[in-house]
Design a protein around this motif. Structure first.
Motif, PDB file in Angstrom:
ATOM      1  N   ALA A 185       0.822  -1.208   0.000  1.00  0.00           N
ATOM      2  CA  ALA A 185       0.000   0.000   0.000  1.00  0.00           C
ATOM      3  C   ALA A 185       0.861   1.266   0.000  1.00  0.00           C
ATOM      4  CB  ALA A 185      -0.929  -0.007   1.214  1.00  0.00           C
ATOM      5  N   ARG A 186       1.962   1.234   0.704  1.00  0.00           N
ATOM      6  CA  ARG A 186       2.859   2.398   0.731  1.00  0.00           C
ATOM      7  C   ARG A 186       3.424   2.677  -0.658  1.00  0.00           C
ATOM      8  NH1 ARG A 186       6.390   1.374   6.305  1.00  0.00           N
ATOM      9  NH2 ARG A 186       4.610   1.461   7.752  1.00  0.00           N
ATOM     10  N   CYS A 187       3.767   1.615  -1.381  1.00  0.00           N
ATOM     11  CA  CYS A 187       4.268   1.793  -2.751  1.00  0.00           C
ATOM     12  C   CYS A 187       3.205   2.456  -3.627  1.00  0.00           C
ATOM     13  CB  CYS A 187       4.665   0.441  -3.350  1.00  0.00           C
ATOM     14  SG  CYS A 187       6.140  -0.315  -2.642  1.00  0.00           S
ATOM     15  N   VAL A 188       1.966   1.972  -3.505  1.00  0.00           N
ATOM     16  CA  VAL A 188       0.869   2.522  -4.308  1.00  0.00           C
ATOM     17  C   VAL A 188       0.616   3.987  -3.943  1.00  0.00           C
ATOM     18  CG1 VAL A 188      -1.581   2.326  -4.860  1.00  0.00           C
ATOM     19  CG2 VAL A 188      -0.194   0.255  -4.611  1.00  0.00           C
ATOM     20  N   GLU A 189       0.639   4.285  -2.645  1.00  0.00           N
ATOM     21  CA  GLU A 189       0.405   5.662  -2.188  1.00  0.00           C
ATOM     22  C   GLU A 189       1.455   6.626  -2.728  1.00  0.00           C
ATOM     23  OE1 GLU A 189       0.400   5.222   2.007  1.00  0.00           O
ATOM     24  OE2 GLU A 189      -1.567   4.220   2.074  1.00  0.00           O
ATOM     25  N   LYS A 190       2.653   6.128  -2.977  1.00  0.00           N
ATOM     26  CA  LYS A 190       3.732   6.973  -3.487  1.00  0.00           C
ATOM     27  C   LYS A 190       3.712   7.084  -5.010  1.00  0.00           C
ATOM     28  CE  LYS A 190       6.867   6.216   0.420  1.00  0.00           C
ATOM     29  NZ  LYS A 190       8.185   5.670   0.858  1.00  0.00           N
ATOM     30  N   GLY A 191       2.741   6.410  -5.637  1.00  0.00           N
ATOM     31  CA  GLY A 191       2.586   6.553  -7.077  1.00  0.00           C
ATOM     32  C   GLY A 191       3.027   5.373  -7.908  1.00  0.00           C
ATOM     33  N   ALA A 192       3.287   4.230  -7.288  1.00  0.00           N
ATOM     34  CA  ALA A 192       3.732   3.057  -8.042  1.00  0.00           C
ATOM     35  C   ALA A 192       2.630   2.528  -8.946  1.00  0.00           C
ATOM     36  CB  ALA A 192       4.181   1.955  -7.090  1.00  0.00           C
ATOM     37  N   THR A 193       2.990   2.216 -10.182  1.00  0.00           N
ATOM     38  CA  THR A 193       2.077   1.543 -11.103  1.00  0.00           C
ATOM     39  C   THR A 193       2.564   0.131 -11.427  1.00  0.00           C
ATOM     40  OG1 THR A 193       3.278   2.514 -12.978  1.00  0.00           O
ATOM     41  CG2 THR A 193       1.323   3.694 -12.170  1.00  0.00           C
TER      42      THR A 193
END
Length: 240
Positions: free
Chosen positions: A53-61
């Motif tokens: 979730a942290r990766c996604v929150e930082k903009g990871a696609t």
């Protein structure tokens, strides 16, 4: 945007958890990817779900999952894929690529042999080397450790290389260590095949210290993450 999620096993040991975090931080500093997170399968926070979730929150696609595991046993074959399956449903637009565990490769065996030499100096033919694995019921465990032992024999030019396990497989560490100590005419060199400190390594430390007090010439190399080859392998896995 690409991201890397490193996944460790986890431990109840605060020292082991801090060691894993420090190790991964060094790896992160050597990789030019802005989104990098560490998570653990169990016992230590953050969880895989939290790290993802942290990766996604930082903009990871797109997330590359890099397991910090030496061999492909049950955690790699079952537990991590199960954890990621639900996350793929939660984040259907995120592309996920799971990298392989370290496996048995020349650079790792070279590093292991170098770690043994750094700890024990020159190895004589009278010395006995005992490789200590975590242990697993996975059928691929014994063939894998047989290859590891053979690789160390070839690199160190010695024939006395044995394998044992701390749990879930035979021979067990206590029994094999006692047997080798009784039979060897040289030193006993214990090689914990573990990435980081933790309760399992503490068990190895305790047994080695007990035998040292009995006058037995015995030492151990410590955890594998002490050697730079481990960092290099992770970086190669993460950036391929």
């Amino acid at each position: 945007m690409n991201a890397i999620l490193y996944v460790g096993h986890g431990t109840r040991s605060k020292t082991g958890a801090a060691e894993a975090s420090s190790f991964v931080q060094r790896v992160m500093e050597r990789i030019n990817i802005p989104i990098q997170e560490l998570a653990f399968l169990e016992l230590t926070e953050p969880s895989i779900a939290e790290g993802f979730a942290r990766c996604v929150e930082k903009g990871a696609t797109q997330i590359s999952v890099v397991p910090l595991f030496l061999l492909a046993a049950g955690h790699i074959k079952e537990d991590i894929p199960q954890a990621l399956a639900s996350l793929k449903n939660t984040y259907p637009t995120i592309k996920v690529q799971v990298k392989d565990p370290f496996g048995i490769q020349s650079v790792l065996l070279d590093g292991l042999a170098e770690l043994i030499r750094e700890s024990a100096g020159d190895i004589s033919r009278s010395d006995s080397i005992l490789i200590v694995g975590r242990g697993s019921s996975d059928p691929d465990l014994h063939p894998a450790f047989s290859k590891i032992a053979e690789g160390i024999r070839e690199r160190l030019g010695t024939t006395s290389v044995s394998v044992c396990y701390l749990a879930a497989a035979l021979p067990r560490f206590d029994e094999e260590l006692r047997l080798i100590a009784e039979q060897t005419s040289g030193r006993v060199i214990v090689v914990p095949y573990l990435l980081f400190s933790g309760l399992l390594l503490a068990e190895v430390n305790q047994k080695v210290h007990q035998m040292q007090k009995q006058g037995i010439e015995i030492l151990h190399t410590g955890q594998l993450s002490k050697h730079h080859a481990i960092e290099d392998i992770i970086i190669k896995r993460a950036t391929q």
